[in-house]
Design a protein around this motif. Structure first.
Motif, PDB file in Angstrom:
ATOM      1  N   GLY A 175     -17.116   8.103  -0.393  1.00  0.00           N
ATOM      2  CA  GLY A 175     -16.563   7.315  -1.235  1.00  0.00           C
ATOM      3  C   GLY A 175     -14.826   7.636  -1.566  1.00  0.00           C
ATOM      4  N   TRP A 176     -14.812   8.987  -1.632  1.00  0.00           N
ATOM      5  CA  TRP A 176     -13.520   9.525  -2.107  1.00  0.00           C
ATOM      6  C   TRP A 176     -12.249   9.442  -0.661  1.00  0.00           C
ATOM      7  CZ3 TRP A 176     -13.579  14.563  -5.404  1.00  0.00           C
ATOM      8  CH2 TRP A 176     -12.177  15.037  -5.661  1.00  0.00           C
ATOM      9  N   ASN A 177     -13.126   9.501   0.467  1.00  0.00           N
ATOM     10  CA  ASN A 177     -12.383   9.666   1.548  1.00  0.00           C
ATOM     11  C   ASN A 177     -11.700   8.153   1.673  1.00  0.00           C
ATOM     12  OD1 ASN A 177     -12.660  12.138   2.173  1.00  0.00           O
ATOM     13  ND2 ASN A 177     -14.335  11.870   4.009  1.00  0.00           N
ATOM     14  N   GLN A 178     -12.728   7.221   1.679  1.00  0.00           N
ATOM     15  CA  GLN A 178     -12.141   5.795   1.818  1.00  0.00           C
ATOM     16  C   GLN A 178     -11.392   5.394   0.909  1.00  0.00           C
ATOM     17  OE1 GLN A 178     -12.980   6.599   4.844  1.00  0.00           O
ATOM     18  NE2 GLN A 178     -15.021   7.087   4.177  1.00  0.00           N
ATOM     19  N   PHE A 179     -11.786   5.562  -0.495  1.00  0.00           N
ATOM     20  CA  PHE A 179     -10.631   5.564  -1.644  1.00  0.00           C
ATOM     21  C   PHE A 179      -9.331   5.647  -1.133  1.00  0.00           C
ATOM     22  CE2 PHE A 179      -8.513   6.921  -5.416  1.00  0.00           C
ATOM     23  CZ  PHE A 179      -8.741   6.047  -6.298  1.00  0.00           C
ATOM     24  N   PHE A 180      -9.067   6.907  -0.670  1.00  0.00           N
ATOM     25  CA  PHE A 180      -7.767   7.344  -0.139  1.00  0.00           C
ATOM     26  C   PHE A 180      -7.207   6.565   0.922  1.00  0.00           C
ATOM     27  CE2 PHE A 180      -8.212  11.099  -2.837  1.00  0.00           C
ATOM     28  CZ  PHE A 180      -7.084  10.901  -3.797  1.00  0.00           C
ATOM     29  N   LEU A 181      -8.191   6.360   1.923  1.00  0.00           N
ATOM     30  CA  LEU A 181      -7.853   6.059   3.300  1.00  0.00           C
ATOM     31  C   LEU A 181      -7.361   4.469   3.331  1.00  0.00           C
ATOM     32  CD1 LEU A 181      -8.096   6.264   6.290  1.00  0.00           C
ATOM     33  CD2 LEU A 181     -10.373   5.277   6.549  1.00  0.00           C
ATOM     34  N   PHE A 182      -8.175   3.653   2.585  1.00  0.00           N
ATOM     35  CA  PHE A 182      -7.690   2.402   2.346  1.00  0.00           C
ATOM     36  C   PHE A 182      -6.756   1.969   1.788  1.00  0.00           C
ATOM     37  CE2 PHE A 182     -11.965   1.685   4.601  1.00  0.00           C
ATOM     38  CZ  PHE A 182     -11.643   1.078   5.806  1.00  0.00           C
ATOM     39  N   GLY A 183      -6.892   2.568   0.396  1.00  0.00           N
ATOM     40  CA  GLY A 183      -5.800   2.387  -0.639  1.00  0.00           C
ATOM     41  C   GLY A 183      -4.304   2.982  -0.238  1.00  0.00           C
ATOM     42  N   THR A 184      -4.287   4.201   0.542  1.00  0.00           N
ATOM     43  CA  THR A 184      -2.959   4.415   0.882  1.00  0.00           C
ATOM     44  C   THR A 184      -2.463   3.652   2.069  1.00  0.00           C
ATOM     45  OG1 THR A 184      -3.980   6.458   1.853  1.00  0.00           O
ATOM     46  CG2 THR A 184      -3.198   6.807  -0.467  1.00  0.00           C
ATOM     47  N   TYR A 185      -3.353   3.496   3.013  1.00  0.00           N
ATOM     48  CA  TYR A 185      -2.825   3.043   4.393  1.00  0.00           C
ATOM     49  C   TYR A 185      -1.621   1.577   3.963  1.00  0.00           C
ATOM     50  CZ  TYR A 185      -2.444   1.261   8.811  1.00  0.00           C
ATOM     51  OH  TYR A 185      -2.057   0.971  10.300  1.00  0.00           O
ATOM     52  N   ASP A 186      -2.369   0.727   3.068  1.00  0.00           N
ATOM     53  CA  ASP A 186      -1.812  -0.546   2.987  1.00  0.00           C
ATOM     54  C   ASP A 186      -0.543  -0.361   2.251  1.00  0.00           C
ATOM     55  OD1 ASP A 186      -3.574  -1.926   4.361  1.00  0.00           O
ATOM     56  OD2 ASP A 186      -4.769  -2.532   2.701  1.00  0.00           O
ATOM     57  N   ILE A 187      -0.534   0.607   1.288  1.00  0.00           N
ATOM     58  CA  ILE A 187       0.501   1.069   0.455  1.00  0.00           C
ATOM     59  C   ILE A 187       1.752   1.556   1.407  1.00  0.00           C
ATOM     60  CG2 ILE A 187       1.412   2.594  -1.570  1.00  0.00           C
ATOM     61  CD1 ILE A 187      -1.106   2.173  -2.906  1.00  0.00           C
ATOM     62  N   MET A 188       1.485   2.592   2.035  1.00  0.00           N
ATOM     63  CA  MET A 188       2.417   3.016   2.963  1.00  0.00           C
ATOM     64  C   MET A 188       2.857   2.101   3.859  1.00  0.00           C
ATOM     65  SD  MET A 188       1.152   6.971   3.543  1.00  0.00           S
ATOM     66  CE  MET A 188      -0.289   6.701   4.417  1.00  0.00           C
ATOM     67  N   LYS A 189       2.126   1.268   4.472  1.00  0.00           N
ATOM     68  CA  LYS A 189       2.641   0.351   5.342  1.00  0.00           C
ATOM     69  C   LYS A 189       3.607  -0.629   4.841  1.00  0.00           C
ATOM     70  CE  LYS A 189       0.727  -3.243   8.557  1.00  0.00           C
ATOM     71  NZ  LYS A 189      -0.605  -3.809   9.187  1.00  0.00           N
ATOM     72  N   LYS A 190       3.502  -1.039   3.490  1.00  0.00           N
ATOM     73  CA  LYS A 190       4.581  -1.711   2.785  1.00  0.00           C
ATOM     74  C   LYS A 190       5.761  -1.018   2.380  1.00  0.00           C
ATOM     75  CE  LYS A 190       5.023  -5.145  -0.792  1.00  0.00           C
ATOM     76  NZ  LYS A 190       5.574  -6.085  -0.025  1.00  0.00           N
ATOM     77  N   SER A 191       5.484   0.426   1.933  1.00  0.00           N
ATOM     78  CA  SER A 191       6.721   0.924   1.190  1.00  0.00           C
ATOM     79  C   SER A 191       7.399   1.600   2.292  1.00  0.00           C
ATOM     80  CB  SER A 191       6.054   2.123   0.100  1.00  0.00           C
ATOM     81  OG  SER A 191       5.290   3.129   0.993  1.00  0.00           O
ATOM     82  N   ILE A 192       6.912   2.153   3.421  1.00  0.00           N
ATOM     83  CA  ILE A 192       7.604   2.777   4.698  1.00  0.00           C
ATOM     84  C   ILE A 192       8.067   1.723   5.534  1.00  0.00           C
ATOM     85  CG2 ILE A 192       7.444   4.482   6.383  1.00  0.00           C
ATOM     86  CD1 ILE A 192       5.397   5.915   4.794  1.00  0.00           C
ATOM     87  N   TYR A 193       7.534   0.935   6.036  1.00  0.00           N
ATOM     88  CA  TYR A 193       7.839  -0.069   7.147  1.00  0.00           C
ATOM     89  C   TYR A 193       8.092  -1.406   6.493  1.00  0.00           C
ATOM     90  CZ  TYR A 193       6.139   3.682  10.072  1.00  0.00           C
ATOM     91  OH  TYR A 193       5.832   4.780  10.705  1.00  0.00           O
ATOM     92  N   GLY A 194       7.744  -1.751   5.364  1.00  0.00           N
ATOM     93  CA  GLY A 194       8.049  -3.138   4.854  1.00  0.00           C
ATOM     94  C   GLY A 194       7.155  -4.263   5.393  1.00  0.00           C
ATOM     95  N   LEU A 195       5.881  -3.771   5.655  1.00  0.00           N
ATOM     96  CA  LEU A 195       4.999  -4.751   6.417  1.00  0.00           C
ATOM     97  C   LEU A 195       4.005  -5.105   5.374  1.00  0.00           C
ATOM     98  CD1 LEU A 195       4.925  -3.160   9.826  1.00  0.00           C
ATOM     99  CD2 LEU A 195       6.059  -5.104   9.126  1.00  0.00           C
ATOM    100  N   GLU A 196       3.313  -6.151   5.405  1.00  0.00           N
ATOM    101  CA  GLU A 196       2.120  -6.569   4.626  1.00  0.00           C
ATOM    102  C   GLU A 196       0.662  -6.159   5.407  1.00  0.00           C
ATOM    103  OE1 GLU A 196       2.073  -7.657   1.707  1.00  0.00           O
ATOM    104  OE2 GLU A 196       4.458  -7.926   1.350  1.00  0.00           O
ATOM    105  N   ARG A 197      -0.310  -6.052   4.760  1.00  0.00           N
ATOM    106  CA  ARG A 197      -1.348  -5.718   5.219  1.00  0.00           C
ATOM    107  C   ARG A 197      -1.652  -6.656   6.690  1.00  0.00           C
ATOM    108  NH1 ARG A 197      -6.714  -3.720   4.456  1.00  0.00           N
ATOM    109  NH2 ARG A 197      -8.353  -5.231   5.165  1.00  0.00           N
ATOM    110  N   GLU A 198      -1.361  -7.869   6.775  1.00  0.00           N
ATOM    111  CA  GLU A 198      -1.701  -8.550   7.798  1.00  0.00           C
ATOM    112  C   GLU A 198      -0.644  -8.589   8.986  1.00  0.00           C
ATOM    113  OE1 GLU A 198       0.232 -11.316   4.823  1.00  0.00           O
ATOM    114  OE2 GLU A 198      -1.199  -9.867   5.007  1.00  0.00           O
ATOM    115  N   ASP A 199       0.497  -8.089   8.599  1.00  0.00           N
ATOM    116  CA  ASP A 199       1.651  -7.886   9.673  1.00  0.00           C
ATOM    117  C   ASP A 199       1.426  -7.230  10.825  1.00  0.00           C
ATOM    118  OD1 ASP A 199       2.872  -9.767   8.030  1.00  0.00           O
ATOM    119  OD2 ASP A 199       4.245  -8.226   7.089  1.00  0.00           O
ATOM    120  N   PRO A 200       1.847  -7.467  12.078  1.00  0.00           N
ATOM    121  CA  PRO A 200       1.590  -6.499  12.927  1.00  0.00           C
ATOM    122  C   PRO A 200       2.376  -5.406  13.072  1.00  0.00           C
ATOM    123  CG  PRO A 200       2.895  -8.618  13.811  1.00  0.00           C
ATOM    124  CD  PRO A 200       2.408  -8.583  12.464  1.00  0.00           C
TER     125      PRO A 200
END
Length: 292
Positions: A175-200
């Protein structure tokens, strides 16, 4: 690569992509997982170098691939459950506009991790741990000849519930691992690369994000992983058990061996889990772009 927005792919697309990524990850990173398990079972004096060197000298190269069959099966089925239920919980947490908040993204990851722990991870890890802790390569001298034989003997000698030994720390860990995994991946994808979850996203970008997101859980919850390994490895039942629960196990290790053993294998976990998540996210993103 074109970074135009696309419709989010169907749930099955990410699920199948995660299964393919799990197979690639297992074959590439199995040796790290075996060494990590042996290190955590090795007592206070065990070191990474001595553990790996001893395996190589006494058991040969193939010892680093002990438990590969259940490990591949484990990752493929685990990732199918993980990605499917992450999307399932995200669906439950959507607002009236169909959006999931950052908090909802973390919560969906937590739910997916705890679900996979009960359905998949615990019984597979019990088999994997028992197979990996065996020393030697001559099957005639080993108690467990393979994953099926291992499962049958555990159920016969210890009862079917023994396949869920260490389930509580496993639920906490997953639970702890996936809490961080999925929560941070989408946030970093948007904050670092300016991409939404569904963007290539390009392969190297998803690889980097997956590695970083995958490292956060193992970095912060290693005592639970050590407790999980110790509890799963013990074949004793009833009053003969040394470890009877997650916190009792952690406390006993701390009193008898000190604090350091509770962090044993942390580097190996990060070295295995983080690249594994980078590989899997890259495959999932490629599947998602192809089928969008």
């Amino acid at each position: 690569m074109s970074q135009q927005k696309k419709k989010e792919p169907a749930r099955w697309v990410k699920t199948v992509g995660a299964m393919a990524g799990g197979a690639v990850e297992a074959v590439c990173l199995q040796p790290l997982d075996v060494v990590k398990t042996r290190l955590q079972l090795g007592g206070a004096q065990a070191t990474l170098g001595s553990t790996a060197r001893g395996m190589l000298q006494q058991e040969g190269v193939l010892s680093f691939y002990k438990g590969l069959t259940p490990f591949v099966t484990h990752l493929v089925t685990k990732y199918s459950v993980r990605w499917y239920f992450n999307d399932f919980f995200r669906g439950l947490l959507k607002d009236k506009n169909g959006k999931v908040s950052n908090v909802g993204g973390f919560a969906a990851g937590l739910g997916a991790g705890m679900t996979e722990a009960v359905l998949i991870v615990t019984p597979f890890e019990v088999l994997k741990t028992r197979l990996q802790q065996q020393k030697g390569t001559d099957k005639a001298t080993l108690k467990y000849k393979g994953p099926i034989d291992c499962a049958v003997k555990i159920v016969r000698e210890e009862g079917v519930t023994a396949l869920w030994k260490g389930n509580t720390p496993t639920m906490v860990r997953q639970g702890w691992n996936q809490f961080f995994l999925f929560g941070t991946y989408d946030i970093m994808k948007k904050s670092i690369y300016g991409l939404e979850r569904e963007d290539p996203i390009s392969p190297h970008q998803s690889l980097i994000l997956g590695v970083v997101a995958g490292a956060l859980g193992p970095l912060t919850n290693n005592p639970f992983d050590v407790a999980k390994t110790r509890m799963m490895a013990q074949a004793e039942v009833g009053a003969a058990r040394k470890y009877t629960g997650m916190f009792q196990c952690i406390g006993k290790i701390f009193r008898e061996e000190g604090a350091l053993p509770l962090m044993r294998g942390c580097g190996m976990r990060i070295a295995r889990v983080a690249p594994g998540m980078g590989i899997t996210f890259t495959v999932v993103e490629a599947f998602s772009e192809y089928f969008s």
